[in-house]
Design a protein around this motif. Sequence first.
Motif, PDB file in Angstrom:
ATOM      1  N   ALA A  33       1.014  -1.340  -0.063  1.00 39.74           N
ATOM      2  CA  ALA A  33      -0.045   0.277   0.117  1.00 39.74           C
ATOM      3  C   ALA A  33       0.770   1.325   0.058  1.00 39.74           C
ATOM      4  CB  ALA A  33      -0.853  -0.042   1.502  1.00 39.74           C
ATOM      5  N   VAL A  34       2.155   1.040   0.018  1.00 40.31           N
ATOM      6  CA  VAL A  34       2.867   2.250   0.283  1.00 40.31           C
ATOM      7  C   VAL A  34       3.941   2.387  -1.008  1.00 40.31           C
ATOM      8  CG1 VAL A  34       4.945   3.351   1.489  1.00 40.31           C
ATOM      9  CG2 VAL A  34       3.149   2.319   2.651  1.00 40.31           C
ATOM     10  N   THR A  35       3.957   3.579  -1.620  1.00 39.47           N
ATOM     11  CA  THR A  35       4.580   3.811  -2.761  1.00 39.47           C
ATOM     12  C   THR A  35       5.868   4.299  -2.645  1.00 39.47           C
ATOM     13  OG1 THR A  35       3.865   6.207  -3.443  1.00 39.47           O
ATOM     14  CG2 THR A  35       2.592   4.136  -4.139  1.00 39.47           C
ATOM     15  N   THR A  36       6.860   4.151  -3.485  1.00 46.22           N
ATOM     16  CA  THR A  36       8.140   4.702  -3.292  1.00 46.22           C
ATOM     17  C   THR A  36       8.170   6.193  -3.094  1.00 46.22           C
ATOM     18  OG1 THR A  36       8.588   4.721  -5.541  1.00 46.22           O
ATOM     19  CG2 THR A  36       9.441   2.619  -4.311  1.00 46.22           C
ATOM     20  N   ARG A  37       7.362   7.011  -4.027  1.00 50.17           N
ATOM     21  CA  ARG A  37       7.062   8.309  -4.323  1.00 50.17           C
ATOM     22  C   ARG A  37       6.987   8.786  -2.924  1.00 50.17           C
ATOM     23  NH1 ARG A  37       7.147  11.915  -8.285  1.00 50.17           N
ATOM     24  NH2 ARG A  37       7.170  10.255  -9.507  1.00 50.17           N
ATOM     25  N   GLU A  38       5.743   8.258  -2.109  1.00 49.75           N
ATOM     26  CA  GLU A  38       5.343   8.769  -0.634  1.00 49.75           C
ATOM     27  C   GLU A  38       6.490   8.571   0.235  1.00 49.75           C
ATOM     28  OE1 GLU A  38       1.330   7.276   0.489  1.00 49.75           O
ATOM     29  OE2 GLU A  38       2.019   5.647  -0.729  1.00 49.75           O
ATOM     30  N   ILE A  39       7.181   7.495   0.168  1.00 49.04           N
ATOM     31  CA  ILE A  39       8.558   7.282   0.919  1.00 49.04           C
ATOM     32  C   ILE A  39       9.442   8.564   1.003  1.00 49.04           C
ATOM     33  CG2 ILE A  39      10.633   5.829   1.615  1.00 49.04           C
ATOM     34  CD1 ILE A  39       8.602   3.359   0.877  1.00 49.04           C
ATOM     35  N   CYS A  40       9.836   8.786  -0.295  1.00 50.89           N
ATOM     36  CA  CYS A  40      10.685   9.771  -0.622  1.00 50.89           C
ATOM     37  C   CYS A  40      10.247  11.019   0.095  1.00 50.89           C
ATOM     38  CB  CYS A  40      10.842   9.814  -2.139  1.00 50.89           C
ATOM     39  SG  CYS A  40      12.084   8.265  -2.521  1.00 50.89           S
ATOM     40  N   ALA A  41       9.089  11.340  -0.431  1.00 52.79           N
ATOM     41  CA  ALA A  41       8.233  12.681   0.010  1.00 52.79           C
ATOM     42  C   ALA A  41       8.421  12.729   1.712  1.00 52.79           C
ATOM     43  CB  ALA A  41       6.992  12.632  -0.412  1.00 52.79           C
ATOM     44  N   ALA A  42       8.309  11.596   2.413  1.00 54.86           N
ATOM     45  CA  ALA A  42       8.009  11.707   3.855  1.00 54.86           C
ATOM     46  C   ALA A  42       9.501  11.935   4.130  1.00 54.86           C
ATOM     47  CB  ALA A  42       7.533  10.307   4.371  1.00 54.86           C
ATOM     48  N   ALA A  43      10.307  11.164   3.637  1.00 54.45           N
ATOM     49  CA  ALA A  43      11.927  11.270   4.131  1.00 54.45           C
ATOM     50  C   ALA A  43      12.521  12.395   3.634  1.00 54.45           C
ATOM     51  CB  ALA A  43      12.629  10.034   3.549  1.00 54.45           C
ATOM     52  N   GLY A  44      11.843  13.439   2.880  1.00 53.10           N
ATOM     53  CA  GLY A  44      12.505  14.760   2.305  1.00 53.10           C
ATOM     54  C   GLY A  44      13.643  14.559   1.361  1.00 53.10           C
ATOM     55  N   VAL A  45      13.806  13.301   0.571  1.00 49.50           N
ATOM     56  CA  VAL A  45      14.821  13.082  -0.198  1.00 49.50           C
ATOM     57  C   VAL A  45      14.227  12.972  -1.796  1.00 49.50           C
ATOM     58  CG1 VAL A  45      16.316  11.954   1.373  1.00 49.50           C
ATOM     59  CG2 VAL A  45      14.453  10.387  -0.199  1.00 49.50           C
ATOM     60  N   ASN A  46      15.171  13.131  -2.843  1.00 44.75           N
ATOM     61  CA  ASN A  46      14.587  13.159  -4.100  1.00 44.75           C
ATOM     62  C   ASN A  46      14.053  11.582  -4.570  1.00 44.75           C
ATOM     63  OD1 ASN A  46      16.962  11.377  -5.759  1.00 44.75           O
ATOM     64  ND2 ASN A  46      17.938  13.080  -4.847  1.00 44.75           N
ATOM     65  N   PRO A  47      13.135  11.591  -5.513  1.00 45.48           N
ATOM     66  CA  PRO A  47      12.724  10.089  -5.669  1.00 45.48           C
ATOM     67  C   PRO A  47      13.665   9.103  -6.418  1.00 45.48           C
ATOM     68  CG  PRO A  47      11.351  12.063  -7.039  1.00 45.48           C
ATOM     69  CD  PRO A  47      12.710  12.490  -6.408  1.00 45.48           C
TER      70      PRO A  47
END
Length: 218
Positions: A33-47
């Motif tokens: 249910a979690v996308t890599t884009r969401e993870i990167c956004a939450a971590a404040g890093v580029n995709p």
Amino acid sequence: MRAEKPSSTAPLPPRERLLQESMRLFGERGFDAVTTREICAAAGVNPGAIHYHFGDKDGLYREVLRLPVVDLQQQLAGFDDPGLSLHESIRRFLQPFLFDDGACSAQMFFREMQAPSPIFMETVAQEVGPLFDRFARLLAQHAGLAEPTAAIHQLAMGLQAMAHDYSMTRPMLDAFHPELLADDPLLEQTCHRLADWGCALVAYEREKHEAPRPASHR
């Protein structure tokens, strides 16, 4: 099993932020249910950070699962030291499985236990399986057996399952009988009692092994 967050207030490096946010999101919603884009956004890093540090989402998840396993391995270090009594060895082995502090890793592992993914099963087989084999060998030794039998392997898993169930179903137990664990918030007394039961069950396996076999009738 849990992975502690660093106490420093300094910003975490991108790789550590990815691991931290991934563990939180995977624990809350599960891997699919979690996308890599969401993870990167939450971590404040580029995709592209996940690809750079972990190769892909599977590689990231594999590392996220590995962290609490490393913590478990550290907690279990020396549980089968020959100088320890059987009771103390069982107590040390079961203690990490008893207390759930609500960490994201605990939520993630609970999800996986309900519907295990191939990555989870691979990690458990490679990293946790050897710990259970050592526990089974310890129980077999105290039962007077050269090698663990199927019954000993089942006993090892059964003791861990009892410990883990106390942790996972604590709210239900408190609802049924709130007085039972009122004076045992960290389940230390419960762990001691489980070790008592473990010793009794090992003694049962020893007696069964040492009991004379009935003479065969010709």
